[in-house]
Design a protein around this motif. Sequence first.
Motif, PDB file in Angstrom:
ATOM      1  N   VAL A  25      -3.323   2.006   1.666  1.00  0.00           N
ATOM      2  CA  VAL A  25      -4.624   2.643   1.460  1.00  0.00           C
ATOM      3  C   VAL A  25      -4.823   3.753   2.488  1.00  0.00           C
ATOM      4  O   VAL A  25      -4.457   3.593   3.660  1.00  0.00           O
ATOM      5  CB  VAL A  25      -5.770   1.616   1.582  1.00  0.00           C
ATOM      6  CG1 VAL A  25      -7.120   2.285   1.351  1.00  0.00           C
ATOM      7  CG2 VAL A  25      -5.573   0.476   0.597  1.00  0.00           C
ATOM      8  N   CYS A  40      -5.164   4.717  -3.007  1.00  0.00           N
ATOM      9  CA  CYS A  40      -4.549   3.397  -2.865  1.00  0.00           C
ATOM     10  C   CYS A  40      -3.377   3.330  -3.826  1.00  0.00           C
ATOM     11  O   CYS A  40      -3.400   3.960  -4.892  1.00  0.00           O
ATOM     12  CB  CYS A  40      -5.578   2.299  -3.169  1.00  0.00           C
ATOM     13  SG  CYS A  40      -4.909   0.617  -3.095  1.00  0.00           S
ATOM     14  N   VAL A  52      -9.787  -0.090  -1.110  1.00  0.00           N
ATOM     15  CA  VAL A  52     -10.358   0.976  -0.280  1.00  0.00           C
ATOM     16  C   VAL A  52     -11.614   0.471   0.418  1.00  0.00           C
ATOM     17  O   VAL A  52     -11.829   0.717   1.608  1.00  0.00           O
ATOM     18  CB  VAL A  52     -10.682   2.216  -1.139  1.00  0.00           C
ATOM     19  CG1 VAL A  52     -11.452   3.246  -0.324  1.00  0.00           C
ATOM     20  CG2 VAL A  52      -9.400   2.834  -1.689  1.00  0.00           C
TER      21      VAL A  52
END
Length: 236
Positions: A25, A40, A52
């Motif tokens: 991420v 991501c 996230v």
Amino acid sequence: MVYNETLRVIKGSVHASMKDKLYKVEIFLDEDNTISHSSCTCPRGQLSCHHVAALGLFAHYNLSVTDQSCGWSAPKVNKNNEQMVQTIDQMYPSKEYRASKRKVTEQEINNLQEELASFGGAVGFTWLLAPNVPSKNKDIAVNIAGLIFSSAFQNNQQKCDYFKNKVKLSEEKILQIFELTTGQSKNPLWLTVKKFRLTASNFGAVLNACRRNSYPPSLYKRLTGISDNLCLEYAF
């Protein structure tokens, strides 16, 4: 988790909730330290995902944007030297919160809902206080977003045919949906079923776009509620 102060980016790995897999991420900050965009490696990463959100929450409680670039690469281990994986709930247990000094009664909630209904459904609390969709009716129609990001769809070579076959509704199912979604915006199931579908209110705009052979971003935003048309690109 790693924070690069020069690039204003937070990087981290988030463990998938239902499988033994880590997703990479990245969260990018703007000049006033608010999130400008993120990514991501999960199937939903280019649109929106809870990985996230998980990294953002962890960074919020464990990282100061005024710090120098630093990193935490060693995960926690237990006494058996096994890597420990914690959920957000375990890391940050929720605290009981009440905005009022006493517990609100059901009658008071009903009175508030009736008062909000007089505004024609244009108030955010109308949706927040709406009753949950009965579990027996949740699967009355295919969840479009869930279908697009499913592994079965992602790995299918004939995505368009697969998609059309899955979302096809029989006459019996259409009548059933019609009966269960009476009331439209006042019916929580209606909001769930119509998401990402072509309905009477937007079908004219789609036909006009087809006639002009022009599909502006505003059309995708109107149909999906988001400015990114990634999900439609996957399907078609």
